[in-house]
Design a protein around this motif. Structure first.
Motif, PDB file in Angstrom:
ATOM      1  N   GLU A 161      -6.474  75.075-101.809  1.00 56.23           N
ATOM      2  CA  GLU A 161      -5.946  75.700-100.593  1.00 56.23           C
ATOM      3  C   GLU A 161      -6.888  75.429 -99.428  1.00 56.23           C
ATOM      4  O   GLU A 161      -8.075  75.141 -99.607  1.00 56.23           O
ATOM      5  CB  GLU A 161      -5.746  77.204-100.775  1.00 56.23           C
ATOM      6  CG  GLU A 161      -6.999  77.997-101.061  1.00 56.23           C
ATOM      7  CD  GLU A 161      -6.728  79.490-101.136  1.00 56.23           C
ATOM      8  OE1 GLU A 161      -5.971  79.991-100.280  1.00 56.23           O
ATOM      9  OE2 GLU A 161      -7.260  80.144-102.056  1.00 56.23           O
ATOM     10  N   PHE A 162      -6.332  75.535 -98.233  1.00 61.46           N
ATOM     11  CA  PHE A 162      -7.079  75.309 -96.994  1.00 61.46           C
ATOM     12  C   PHE A 162      -6.801  76.479 -96.057  1.00 61.46           C
ATOM     13  O   PHE A 162      -5.646  76.810 -95.806  1.00 61.46           O
ATOM     14  CB  PHE A 162      -6.642  73.989 -96.349  1.00 61.46           C
ATOM     15  CG  PHE A 162      -7.355  73.672 -95.067  1.00 61.46           C
ATOM     16  CD1 PHE A 162      -8.659  73.202 -95.069  1.00 61.46           C
ATOM     17  CD2 PHE A 162      -6.728  73.853 -93.844  1.00 61.46           C
ATOM     18  CE1 PHE A 162      -9.329  72.912 -93.884  1.00 61.46           C
ATOM     19  CE2 PHE A 162      -7.374  73.562 -92.653  1.00 61.46           C
ATOM     20  CZ  PHE A 162      -8.684  73.092 -92.678  1.00 61.46           C
ATOM     21  N   PHE A 163      -7.852  77.127 -95.591  1.00 69.58           N
ATOM     22  CA  PHE A 163      -7.674  78.287 -94.712  1.00 69.58           C
ATOM     23  C   PHE A 163      -8.882  78.408 -93.797  1.00 69.58           C
ATOM     24  O   PHE A 163      -9.911  77.740 -93.987  1.00 69.58           O
ATOM     25  CB  PHE A 163      -7.496  79.570 -95.536  1.00 69.58           C
ATOM     26  CG  PHE A 163      -8.623  79.833 -96.502  1.00 69.58           C
ATOM     27  CD1 PHE A 163      -9.712  80.610 -96.128  1.00 69.58           C
ATOM     28  CD2 PHE A 163      -8.602  79.307 -97.787  1.00 69.58           C
ATOM     29  CE1 PHE A 163     -10.750  80.855 -97.016  1.00 69.58           C
ATOM     30  CE2 PHE A 163      -9.632  79.547 -98.685  1.00 69.58           C
ATOM     31  CZ  PHE A 163     -10.715  80.323 -98.290  1.00 69.58           C
ATOM     32  N   GLY A 164      -8.759  79.263 -92.791  1.00 69.72           N
ATOM     33  CA  GLY A 164      -9.866  79.451 -91.854  1.00 69.72           C
ATOM     34  C   GLY A 164      -9.478  80.361 -90.720  1.00 69.72           C
ATOM     35  O   GLY A 164      -8.489  81.110 -90.793  1.00 69.72           O
ATOM     36  N   ASP A 165     -10.270  80.317 -89.653  1.00 72.87           N
ATOM     37  CA  ASP A 165      -9.997  81.151 -88.497  1.00 72.87           C
ATOM     38  C   ASP A 165     -10.572  80.512 -87.251  1.00 72.87           C
ATOM     39  O   ASP A 165     -11.539  79.740 -87.300  1.00 72.87           O
ATOM     40  CB  ASP A 165     -10.571  82.557 -88.685  1.00 72.87           C
ATOM     41  CG  ASP A 165     -12.084  82.572 -88.750  1.00 72.87           C
ATOM     42  OD1 ASP A 165     -12.731  82.660 -87.690  1.00 72.87           O
ATOM     43  OD2 ASP A 165     -12.638  82.499 -89.862  1.00 72.87           O
ATOM     44  N   LEU A 166      -9.970  80.843 -86.124  1.00 72.38           N
ATOM     45  CA  LEU A 166     -10.457  80.460 -84.806  1.00 72.38           C
ATOM     46  C   LEU A 166     -10.620  81.728 -83.977  1.00 72.38           C
ATOM     47  O   LEU A 166      -9.802  82.647 -84.072  1.00 72.38           O
ATOM     48  CB  LEU A 166      -9.486  79.511 -84.103  1.00 72.38           C
ATOM     49  CG  LEU A 166      -9.353  78.091 -84.670  1.00 72.38           C
ATOM     50  CD1 LEU A 166      -8.217  77.361 -83.963  1.00 72.38           C
ATOM     51  CD2 LEU A 166     -10.658  77.327 -84.512  1.00 72.38           C
ATOM     52  N   GLU A 167     -11.679  81.782 -83.170  1.00 68.25           N
ATOM     53  CA  GLU A 167     -11.899  82.976 -82.351  1.00 68.25           C
ATOM     54  C   GLU A 167     -12.245  82.604 -80.917  1.00 68.25           C
ATOM     55  O   GLU A 167     -12.891  81.583 -80.645  1.00 68.25           O
ATOM     56  CB  GLU A 167     -13.022  83.836 -82.926  1.00 68.25           C
ATOM     57  CG  GLU A 167     -14.406  83.236 -82.786  1.00 68.25           C
ATOM     58  CD  GLU A 167     -15.496  84.204 -83.223  1.00 68.25           C
ATOM     59  OE1 GLU A 167     -16.533  84.265 -82.538  1.00 68.25           O
ATOM     60  OE2 GLU A 167     -15.309  84.868 -84.255  1.00 68.25           O
ATOM     61  N   ILE A 168     -11.783  83.434 -80.008  1.00 66.47           N
ATOM     62  CA  ILE A 168     -12.188  83.370 -78.606  1.00 66.47           C
ATOM     63  C   ILE A 168     -13.052  84.589 -78.345  1.00 66.47           C
ATOM     64  O   ILE A 168     -12.649  85.721 -78.653  1.00 66.47           O
ATOM     65  CB  ILE A 168     -10.976  83.353 -77.665  1.00 66.47           C
ATOM     66  CG1 ILE A 168     -10.105  82.119 -77.926  1.00 66.47           C
ATOM     67  CG2 ILE A 168     -11.420  83.387 -76.213  1.00 66.47           C
ATOM     68  CD1 ILE A 168      -8.819  82.116 -77.124  1.00 66.47           C
ATOM     69  N   GLU A 169     -14.232  84.371 -77.795  1.00 64.42           N
ATOM     70  CA  GLU A 169     -15.206  85.447 -77.606  1.00 64.42           C
ATOM     71  C   GLU A 169     -15.608  85.551 -76.144  1.00 64.42           C
ATOM     72  O   GLU A 169     -15.887  84.547 -75.499  1.00 64.42           O
ATOM     73  CB  GLU A 169     -16.444  85.176 -78.472  1.00 64.42           C
ATOM     74  CG  GLU A 169     -17.562  86.191 -78.309  1.00 64.42           C
ATOM     75  CD  GLU A 169     -18.832  85.746 -79.014  1.00 64.42           C
ATOM     76  OE1 GLU A 169     -18.923  85.949 -80.243  1.00 64.42           O
ATOM     77  OE2 GLU A 169     -19.718  85.187 -78.345  1.00 64.42           O
ATOM     78  N   ALA A 170     -15.636  86.764 -75.614  1.00 70.14           N
ATOM     79  CA  ALA A 170     -16.101  87.019 -74.251  1.00 70.14           C
ATOM     80  C   ALA A 170     -17.141  88.134 -74.289  1.00 70.14           C
ATOM     81  O   ALA A 170     -16.925  89.166 -74.923  1.00 70.14           O
ATOM     82  CB  ALA A 170     -14.932  87.418 -73.350  1.00 70.14           C
ATOM     83  N   THR A 171     -18.271  87.913 -73.609  1.00 69.27           N
ATOM     84  CA  THR A 171     -19.366  88.876 -73.598  1.00 69.27           C
ATOM     85  C   THR A 171     -19.714  89.235 -72.161  1.00 69.27           C
ATOM     86  O   THR A 171     -19.996  88.353 -71.343  1.00 69.27           O
ATOM     87  CB  THR A 171     -20.622  88.309 -74.292  1.00 69.27           C
ATOM     88  OG1 THR A 171     -20.271  87.866 -75.601  1.00 69.27           O
ATOM     89  CG2 THR A 171     -21.702  89.368 -74.379  1.00 69.27           C
ATOM     90  N   GLY A 172     -19.677  90.515 -71.857  1.00 75.45           N
ATOM     91  CA  GLY A 172     -20.045  91.005 -70.543  1.00 75.45           C
ATOM     92  C   GLY A 172     -21.286  91.894 -70.630  1.00 75.45           C
ATOM     93  O   GLY A 172     -21.360  92.781 -71.482  1.00 75.45           O
ATOM     94  N   PHE A 173     -22.268  91.641 -69.774  1.00 79.05           N
ATOM     95  CA  PHE A 173     -23.504  92.414 -69.758  1.00 79.05           C
ATOM     96  C   PHE A 173     -23.474  93.414 -68.605  1.00 79.05           C
ATOM     97  O   PHE A 173     -22.950  93.126 -67.522  1.00 79.05           O
ATOM     98  CB  PHE A 173     -24.710  91.484 -69.625  1.00 79.05           C
ATOM     99  CG  PHE A 173     -24.924  90.615 -70.835  1.00 79.05           C
ATOM    100  CD1 PHE A 173     -25.765  91.024 -71.856  1.00 79.05           C
ATOM    101  CD2 PHE A 173     -24.261  89.398 -70.960  1.00 79.05           C
ATOM    102  CE1 PHE A 173     -25.957  90.235 -72.981  1.00 79.05           C
ATOM    103  CE2 PHE A 173     -24.446  88.600 -72.078  1.00 79.05           C
ATOM    104  CZ  PHE A 173     -25.291  89.023 -73.087  1.00 79.05           C
ATOM    105  N   PHE A 174     -24.050  94.579 -68.828  1.00 79.39           N
ATOM    106  CA  PHE A 174     -24.008  95.645 -67.836  1.00 79.39           C
ATOM    107  C   PHE A 174     -24.962  95.405 -66.666  1.00 79.39           C
ATOM    108  O   PHE A 174     -24.757  95.944 -65.584  1.00 79.39           O
ATOM    109  CB  PHE A 174     -24.350  96.986 -68.496  1.00 79.39           C
ATOM    110  CG  PHE A 174     -23.325  97.449 -69.496  1.00 79.39           C
ATOM    111  CD1 PHE A 174     -22.105  97.947 -69.080  1.00 79.39           C
ATOM    112  CD2 PHE A 174     -23.571  97.372 -70.853  1.00 79.39           C
ATOM    113  CE1 PHE A 174     -21.153  98.367 -69.986  1.00 79.39           C
ATOM    114  CE2 PHE A 174     -22.635  97.789 -71.781  1.00 79.39           C
ATOM    115  CZ  PHE A 174     -21.423  98.292 -71.347  1.00 79.39           C
ATOM    116  N   GLN A 175     -25.998  94.605 -66.880  1.00 75.71           N
ATOM    117  CA  GLN A 175     -26.982  94.375 -65.836  1.00 75.71           C
ATOM    118  C   GLN A 175     -27.200  92.883 -65.622  1.00 75.71           C
ATOM    119  O   GLN A 175     -26.875  92.059 -66.477  1.00 75.71           O
ATOM    120  CB  GLN A 175     -28.322  95.031 -66.220  1.00 75.71           C
ATOM    121  CG  GLN A 175     -28.258  96.547 -66.271  1.00 75.71           C
ATOM    122  CD  GLN A 175     -29.574  97.139 -66.751  1.00 75.71           C
ATOM    123  OE1 GLN A 175     -29.806  97.279 -67.950  1.00 75.71           O
ATOM    124  NE2 GLN A 175     -30.433  97.492 -65.816  1.00 75.71           N
ATOM    125  N   ALA A 176     -27.774  92.557 -64.464  1.00 74.73           N
ATOM    126  CA  ALA A 176     -28.107  91.170 -64.166  1.00 74.73           C
ATOM    127  C   ALA A 176     -29.209  90.698 -65.110  1.00 74.73           C
ATOM    128  O   ALA A 176     -29.949  91.504 -65.671  1.00 74.73           O
ATOM    129  CB  ALA A 176     -28.552  91.045 -62.712  1.00 74.73           C
TER     130      ALA A 176
END
Length: 406
Positions: free
Chosen positions: A32-47
Motif C-alpha cells: 500500500e501507498f499512503f501519506g499526508d500533505l500539510e500547509i502550515e502558518a505560524t504567527g508570532f506575537f512580537q517582532a
C-alpha cells in the motif's frame, strides 16, 4: 544524510532481505501507498528579537509511505521520506528519510535493518531515555521530532518481555534554525562545521540494549547506550556556535504504574562523558516523573479529562543543556471521543529557580475522512535573558496546520 550513509543503509537492508524467503517470489503479497500533505502558518506575537529574523512564517510539508509485505507479513519493507519547503528559513527547507527498512520476524525473534525511528519513554513533556534518534530541531524547538537513524536491530520476545540490541554505524547531526528562523539562539549555530571528539567523526558506531515488558501493573523499560551524544554542547567561534559531539555512556529506566484511572510515570538516566553548557565534561543524573489521572465519561458524556502533574530535575542545574533542570509541569488533556477525534492538551512548565514560565496548547480535530486541522500555541513568559530559554523571549507564537491524508 550523506550518500555514503544512504549506501550503508541500502547494504544493511539488502542483507536482511537475503534471509531465507521460503520460496517466496519477489512480488509482494501485499502493498500500500499512503501519506499526508500539510500547509502550515505560524504567527508570532512580537517582532523578532535578533537581526535577520523574519516576522512570521509559512511552509508546506509532506510524507509518503510505501509498505510492501512478503511471507504472510513476516518480511516487510517500509520507505517513508519527509520533505518541507519553508518561506522564511532555508535550513527548515529540508528532506529526510524517516524510514527505509526491512523488518523480518521468525518465531520469537525479529530483525530490522535500514533507517528507522523509535520512541522510548513514558512521561508527557521531558523524554530523558529517548536516545536512539537524533532530534530535528528545525521542525520544532518544543516537540522532539525524530530523524531517521541507520541501524541494525535484533529482538527476542520472552514471557517476561522483549530484549533488543541495536548497532548504529552512522551518526546524525542535530539540525538548528538559520539566521532568518525564529526560535533560535541569540548566536546562530553553524551546522556545517561540527566538532567531533572521536577520530571516526560521524562514522563513530553506537550500540544500545533495551528490555521492555509488563510486570503486573508496571510497564517497565531498562536501557543502556554507548556512542556519540545526540545532545551537542557548544563552542563559540566568533559570532557563531559550533556544535560539539562527545562520546557518552547512558543508563536509563522508564516505568509506568497503572492504578485504576491513575498512571504513575517515571524516567531517569545517568550519563557520563557529556559536556555541559560551559563545555566542561560533567557526569550527571536527571529524572522526571509524576502522574496522569483521568476522569472518564466527564459529566455523563463521552469525553475524558486527564490531569497531569510532573517534575523534571537535572543535577547540572544552570549548566544543563535543557531548560528543564528544576521545573514543575502541570497540564490537562481533554478527549471528546467524538466522530471528529477532537483532542485538546494544555501544559505549563515553571522553573522553580527563576520563575520562567512556558505555556503550551495543542488541539486537533478531523474535518472529514481526509482532512485534519491542528493548532499549537506556545508562550515564553518571565524569561531571564541570561537563561537557556532567554533567546526565545520574543518568540511566543500560534501555529496552524491543515493536513490532507491520502
Amino acid at each position: 544524510m550523506t550518500k555514503a550513509a544512504f549506501r550503508n543503509c541500502l547494504a544493511s537492508a539488502a542483507i536482511l532481505a537475503a534471509l531465507p524467503a521460503r520460496g517466496a517470489d519477489l512480488a509482494p503479497e501485499y502493498w500500500e501507498f499512503f501519506g499526508d500533505l500539510e500547509i502550515e502558518a505560524t504567527g508570532f506575537f512580537q517582532a523578532p528579537q535578533f537581526a535577520g529574523q523574519t516576522r512570521d512564517d509559512a511552509s508546506i510539508a509532506g510524507t509518503a509511505t510505501l509498505l510492501a509485505e512478503w511471507l504472510d507479513g513476516d518480511l516487510a519493507f517500509r520507505l517513508t521520506p519527509f520533505a518541507r519547503a519553508d518561506a522564511a528559513d532555508n535550513r527548515r527547507s529540508h528532506v529526510d528519510i524517516r524510514e527505509f527498512k526491512f523488518d523480518y520476524a521468525s518465531g520469537d525473534w525479529s530483525f530490522t535493518a535500514g533507517v528507522d525511528t523509535l520512541f522510548w519513554g513514558k512521561t508527557e513533556v521531558v523524554h530523558l531515555v529517548n536516545i536512539i534518534n537524533q532530534i530535528d530541531r528545525v521542525e520544532s524547538q518544543i516537540n522532539d521530532i525524530p530523524m531517521g537513524q541507520p541501524m541494525v536491530k535484533a529482538a527476542y520476545l520472552t514471557e517476561i518481555g522483549e530484549f533488543s540490541a541495536f548497532a548504529m554505524p552512522y551518526f546524525r547531526e542535530r539540525t538548528f534554525p538559520g539566521r532568518a528562523g525564529r526560535l533560535r539562539f541569540a548566536i546562530p549555530v553553524d551546522t556545517s562545521n561540527p566538532v567531533y571528539e572521536t577520530d571516526a567523526e560521524q562514522w563513530t558506531p553506537a550500540f544500545a540494549v533495551r528490555y521492555s515488558g509488563v510486570i503486573g501493573n508496571v510497564d517497565l523499560g531498562l536501557s543502556a547506550f554507548e556512542g556519540l551524544s545526540r545532545d551537542p554542547s557548544f563552542r563559540q567561534s566568533g559570532q557563531i556556535l559550533l556544535p560539539v559531539y562527545s562520546r557518552i555512556v547512558q543508563g536509563g529506566i522508564d516505568a509506568q504504574y497503572t492504578a485504576d484511572a491513575t498512571l504513575w510515570k517515571l524516567e531517569s538516566i545517568y550519563r557520563t562523558g557529556q559536556r555541559n553548557l560551559s563545555g566542561v565534561k560533567e557526569d550527571y543524573f536527571a529524572t522526571t516523573g509524576g502522574l496522569e489521572h483521568t476522569f472518564f465519561g466527564l459529566f455523563d458524556s463521552d469525553a475524558d479529562l486527564g490531569l497531569i502533574g510532573e517534575y523534571a530535575y537535572d543535577a547540572r542545574g544552570e549548566q544543563a543543556l535543557t531548560p528543564f533542570e528544576n521545573d514543575l509541569i502541570l497540564g490537562t488533556r481533554l478527549s471528546l471521543n467524538d466522530a471528529q477525534d477532537t483532542e485538546l492538551l494544555f501544559t505549563s512548565a515553571v522553573d522553580t529557580d527563576d520563575g520562567a514560565l512556558g505555556l503550551r496548547f495543542e488541539a486537533e480535530r478531523r474535518l472529514s475522512d481526509d482532512f485534519r486541522i491542528e493548532i499549537e500555541a506556545q508562550a515564553f513568559l518571565n524569561t531571564d535573558s541570561n537563561s537557556f530559554e532567554g533567546s526565545f523571549a520574543d518568540d511566543s507564537y500560534v501555529r496552524t496546520k491543515l493536513r490532507w491524508f491520502f
